[in-house]
Design an enzyme around this catalytic site. Structure first.
Site, PDB file in Angstrom:
ATOM      1  N   LYS A  91     -30.994 -26.190   1.371  1.00 54.51           N
ATOM      2  CA  LYS A  91     -29.471 -26.087   1.377  1.00 54.51           C
ATOM      3  C   LYS A  91     -29.048 -27.292   0.163  1.00 54.51           C
ATOM      4  CE  LYS A  91     -25.264 -27.123   4.038  1.00 54.51           C
ATOM      5  NZ  LYS A  91     -24.823 -27.148   5.467  1.00 54.51           N
ATOM      6  N   SER A 166     -21.124 -24.220   6.301  1.00 50.56           N
ATOM      7  CA  SER A 166     -21.388 -24.672   5.046  1.00 50.56           C
ATOM      8  C   SER A 166     -22.652 -24.150   4.588  1.00 50.56           C
ATOM      9  CB  SER A 166     -21.225 -26.287   4.693  1.00 50.56           C
ATOM     10  OG  SER A 166     -21.970 -26.897   5.713  1.00 50.56           O
ATOM     11  N   SER A 190     -21.381 -25.614  10.794  1.00 48.88           N
ATOM     12  CA  SER A 190     -21.804 -25.118   9.512  1.00 48.88           C
ATOM     13  C   SER A 190     -23.096 -24.399   9.564  1.00 48.88           C
ATOM     14  CB  SER A 190     -21.707 -26.459   8.654  1.00 48.88           C
ATOM     15  OG  SER A 190     -20.694 -26.807   8.151  1.00 48.88           O
TER      16      SER A 190
END
Length: 489
Positions: A91, A166, A190
């Site tokens: 990520k 996210s 997220s």
């Protein structure tokens, strides 16, 4: 080594299967990496999940992994680390040493950190082969993945729609069979919302189970690091690598990583399960989402559990979440907003302003509300073992939108309101996950949120694994058409 699996077969394998095949020399780490790179080349231009790629560095790591496999020999194969040879992107909010890490912000467009965040360091130590970075919303704010550096990530099941966020790039990469596991993070959904949108598992662990480090606040509890995967067993495998106490003072309770190496099989007979469609707060949820989820409740009864509609008293959850989130935004992003407001998206500026406007009385009221909420949650789990609820309030939506502004015709006041299904659970601090639970009439994924009491992370994975075995929804791959380029820089 015998006849190796095809690239397509490798792309469909779980992390447990991949690492097992590499450890036993049925597959090399280089072959696993080449299959990942082939899939990125085929599909990434359609979904924009992977935004930074380092094939040369990854090949060097994969070659070193194969050398280590050979040196270990058959008798010592079990001594190899748990993620040995497994290729994965990380990520883009997780600092990765020597690799561009942008946070999805133009302010960090060319930032290359000189140290790994703890979760990345642990993944590397466990043998993972770092290949690149997955896309995020700017500073991970919001559950739709778009930014001014790399653009928008879209859904492998419907490339014109949102992949969530996210951890949207991570979820899209999993759904598109680019990789088997992903690292993510979750403050207000997220991990869970993109998992729901992309038909994968997103696990938000108990506070301290997977340390978020470095952090400006040792006692920070709302944001969590955690794993994503297509299978529950892969979530458990990744947790054997990333769980455990943080360095330095342990102010949040940890869970020993070996906990997650236990068998996932569990008899659900006698388990008391509560289902809530609206969290007892009238939270709006798309009617199609509810229809898909309510059709799954009978699965738990077939597995021996009892299911009834109930919910803890969550009336304080919105206040707790919004105020704690606002304070954490001031803590982590306040200086950047002060110095570079024109380069930061309006939703972040709004959240920082909300935090700066809080008074001493507001902070005292938040602490009192969190105490009341904790007592209500404790009381609830005295009578129930598991809470089931919608993971996301909506189906994947038009990727050209910033966020949904209505649900079932009801207007939503802020960019957080379409995420309340996840936010109110975040406020409780409980471990939670989103589990693939079926599809809408148009073939869009729907996730079921499962929640258990503090510290019952492994037990939650056992319940999810039983549902997974009974349904198998995650095995339904998207019919993603190959694109015409890698779409990464």
């Amino acid at each position: 080594m015998g006849l190796s699996p095809s690239a397509e077969a490798i792309q469909a394998m779980s992390a447990v299967e991949l690492t097992g095949a590499i450890r036993t020399k049925q597959l090399s780490a280089r072959e696993a990496l080449d299959a990942q790179l082939q899939q990125i080349s085929a599909v990434n231009s359609r979904i924009n999940a992977v935004v930074t790629l380092d094939p040369e560095g990854a090949h060097a790591l994969a070659t070193a992994a194969d050398q280590r496999t050979a040196a270990a020999g058959d008798a010592a194969a079990d001594s190899l680390p748990p993620l040995h040879g497994l290729p994965m992107t990380h990520k883009d909010t997780h600092n990765t040493r020597g690799m561009r890490t942008t946070q999805g912000s133009v302010l960090f467009r060319d930032f290359v950190p000189d140290a790994d965040d703890l979760i990345i360091a642990r993944l590397k130590a466990a043998g993972a082969v770092t290949t690149g970075k997955s896309n995020v919303p700017e500073f991970a704010a919001g559950s739709h993945t778009f930014n001014d550096v790399f653009g928008t990530t879209t859904n492998p099941y419907a490339p014109e729609l949102s992949a969530g966020g996210s951890s949207g790039g991570a979820a899209a990469a999993l759904g598109a069979r680019i990789q088997a596991i992903s690292d993510g993070s979750d403050m207000g959904g997220s991990l869970r919302i993109p998992a729901s949108f992309c038909n994968v598992v997103g696990f938000r662990p108990s506070a301290g189970a997977v340390p978020t480090w470095p952090s400006p606040d040792l006692w920070s509890w709302l944001a969590r690091s955690g794993p994503m995967a297509r299978e529950v067993a892969d979530i458990a495998l990744m947790l054997t690598a990333v769980a455990g106490p943080r360095p330095g003072p342990e102010v949040l309770p940890s869970i020993p990583p070996e906990t997650f190496a236990q068998p996932l099989e569990r008899d659900l007979t006698g388990l008391k399960i509560a289902w809530t469609p609206d969290f007892g707060l009238g939270i709006p949820v798309d009617k199609q989402v509810l229809g898909v989820l309510e059709a799954q409740l009978g699965i738990f009864e077939q597995l021996g559990a009892s299911v009834e509609q109930a919910c803890p008293d969550l009336r304080d959850a919105d206040l707790v979440f919004r105020n704690v989130r606002a304070l954490e935004f001031v803590h982590s992003l306040g200086d950047l907003v002060r110095d570079h407001a024109e380069l930061i998206k309006p939703e972040i500026r709004w959240n920082v302003e909300q935090g700066r406007a809080l008074t001493g009385q507001d902070i005292a009221d938040t602490a009192a509300a969190r105490t009341r909420l904790a007592l209500k949650v404790h009381e609830f789990f005295g009578g129930y073992d598991v809470l089931l609820a919608p993971a996301a309030q909506v189906l994947p939506f038009d990727a050209g939108l910033r966020y949904p502004e209505t649900i079932n015709g009801e207007a939503l006041p802020t960019y957080l309101d379409w995420m309340r299904s996840a936010c109110v659970i975040s406020a409780t601090g409980l471990p939670a996950l989103s589990m693939p639970a079926g599809f809408s009439v148009d073939g869009l994924p729907v996730g079921l949120q499962m929640v258990m009491n503090h510290g019952e992370d492994f037990q939650l994975l056992q319940v999810a694994a039983a549902f997974e075995q009974a349904t198998g929804y995650a095995r339904r791959a998207p019919a993603l058409t190959a694109g015409d380029g890698v779409g990464v820089s």
